[in-house]
Design an enzyme around this catalytic site. Structure first.
Site, PDB file in Angstrom:
ATOM      1  CG  HIS A  57      -1.876  -1.117   1.277  1.00 17.86           C
ATOM      2  ND1 HIS A  57      -1.596  -2.277   1.957  1.00 17.86           N
ATOM      3  CD2 HIS A  57      -3.096  -1.282   0.714  1.00 17.86           C
ATOM      4  CE1 HIS A  57      -2.622  -3.106   1.822  1.00 17.86           C
ATOM      5  NE2 HIS A  57      -3.537  -2.536   1.074  1.00 17.86           N
ATOM      6  CG  HIS A  64      -3.859  -5.763  -3.114  1.00 19.46           C
ATOM      7  ND1 HIS A  64      -3.720  -4.405  -3.346  1.00 19.46           N
ATOM      8  CD2 HIS A  64      -4.285  -5.873  -1.832  1.00 19.46           C
ATOM      9  CE1 HIS A  64      -4.055  -3.724  -2.261  1.00 19.46           C
ATOM     10  NE2 HIS A  64      -4.405  -4.595  -1.328  1.00 19.46           N
ATOM     11  CB  CYS A  99     -10.837  -5.156   5.830  1.00 15.40           C
ATOM     12  SG  CYS A  99     -12.308  -4.126   5.702  1.00 15.40           S
ATOM     13  CG  HIS A 101      -4.703  -7.888   2.360  1.00 17.04           C
ATOM     14  ND1 HIS A 101      -4.565  -7.068   3.461  1.00 17.04           N
ATOM     15  CD2 HIS A 101      -4.906  -7.072   1.298  1.00 17.04           C
ATOM     16  CE1 HIS A 101      -4.683  -5.806   3.073  1.00 17.04           C
ATOM     17  NE2 HIS A 101      -4.890  -5.780   1.774  1.00 17.04           N
ATOM     18  CD  GLU A 119      -7.997  -7.577  11.282  1.00 17.65           C
ATOM     19  OE1 GLU A 119      -8.951  -6.781  11.418  1.00 17.65           O
ATOM     20  OE2 GLU A 119      -7.394  -7.747  10.203  1.00 17.65           O
ATOM     21  CE1 TYR A 136     -11.197   0.630  -0.903  1.00 11.88           C
ATOM     22  CE2 TYR A 136     -11.732  -1.707  -1.005  1.00 11.88           C
ATOM     23  CZ  TYR A 136     -11.058  -0.642  -0.407  1.00 11.88           C
ATOM     24  OH  TYR A 136     -10.241  -0.864   0.669  1.00 11.88           O
ATOM     25  CD  GLU A 146      -6.521   0.024   1.494  1.00 13.73           C
ATOM     26  OE1 GLU A 146      -6.326  -0.949   0.738  1.00 13.73           O
ATOM     27  OE2 GLU A 146      -6.232   0.015   2.704  1.00 13.73           O
ATOM     28  CD  GLU A 148      -7.864  -3.681  -0.288  1.00 14.67           C
ATOM     29  OE1 GLU A 148      -6.873  -3.769   0.460  1.00 14.67           O
ATOM     30  OE2 GLU A 148      -9.036  -3.643   0.126  1.00 14.67           O
ATOM     31  CD1 TRP A 193     -14.026  -0.946   3.866  1.00 10.64           C
ATOM     32  CD2 TRP A 193     -12.421   0.561   3.461  1.00 10.64           C
ATOM     33  NE1 TRP A 193     -13.267  -0.832   5.009  1.00 10.64           N
ATOM     34  CE2 TRP A 193     -12.267   0.083   4.786  1.00 10.64           C
ATOM     35  CE3 TRP A 193     -11.519   1.512   2.980  1.00 10.64           C
ATOM     36  CZ2 TRP A 193     -11.261   0.528   5.639  1.00 10.64           C
ATOM     37  CZ3 TRP A 193     -10.513   1.965   3.826  1.00 10.64           C
ATOM     38  CH2 TRP A 193     -10.392   1.476   5.135  1.00 10.64           C
TER      39      TRP A 193
END
Length: 219
Positions: A57, A64, A99, A101, A119, A136, A146, A148, A193
């Site tokens: 980022h 990604h 959120c 990855h 998290e 987005y 961002e 993604e 987002w």
């Protein structure tokens, strides 16, 4: 759920192999760990490589793979979290539950489960897609981008929230109607987002997916 990525047979085999190698990795990896990778995508949303998560980022972030998840309790309330003040992008901003990855070769549902544990200290249940094709691009005030492909999931939980301080500053359970109204009157107070996902759920008439299950509301 339709496949989010158009993997060739060879890529599927490679992904399965990678998943087996990464199955024993912890939910959270140390900063700069060589296994902490994201999946890079081309314009057709097909995987084309990997990049270290900590450095992907920036002001020219490549496309990604990521995901977003909305956690719902037995009362039909959704969990909102305020991003930790130390986050590189959108610090201190209120957003959806969490959120993350997926790692190379990792199934998206497995990634949702892993991030829920890492998290928020809980185990997401009944994970299901609500916006499987969401993508987005957004730029925060510092210039961090961002970019993604970010399938959106809904999951249930009855666990207590124990957020990791590096990820979450505050958290709050809210009625879905209150979330929709906040998006309408104060989108500037929320992550971009979340605002775009809310608009997509309005368009798809998908908010009912966040309603409590019948089995949770029976006496």
């Amino acid at each position: 759920m339709e496949p989010v990525l158009d993997l060739s047979p060879g890529a599927v085999d490679a992904a399965a192999s990678a998943a087996a190698v990464r199955a024993d990795l912890p939910d959270r990896l140390p900063h700069d760990d060589p296994d902490d990778l994201v999946v890079l995508l081309d314009d057709d949303h097909r995987p084309i490589g990997t990049a270290p998560r900590h450095g992907v980022h920036g002001t020219d972030t490549p496309l990604h793979l990521a995901f977003s998840c909305y956690l719902v309790d037995g009362k039909g309330r959704v969990l909102l979290t305020r991003r930790a003040l130390g986050k590189r992008s959108w610090p201190g901003v209120w957003t959806n539950s969490f959120c993350g990855h997926p790692r190379p070769g990792e199934d998206l549902v497995d990634a949702v489960s892993r991030h829920g544990r890492g998290e928020l200290g809980l185990e997401p249940e009944a994970i299901r897609p609500v916006l499987p094709d969401f993508a987005y691009r957004a730029v925060d005030a510092s210039g961090v981008v961002e970019n993604e492909v970010c399938p959106v999931f809904v999951a249930r939980t009855s666990d207590d929230v124990e957020p990791h301080p590096d990820e979450v500053e505050e958290h709050r359970w809210v009625d879905v109607s209150d979330l929709r109204e906040t998006v309408r009157v104060a989108p500037w107070a929320l992550s971009p987002w979340l605002v775009e996902q809310a608009a997509a759920m309005e368009e798809a008439d998908a908010w009912h997916v966040l309603a409590p299950d019948e089995t949770e509301t029976r006496p």
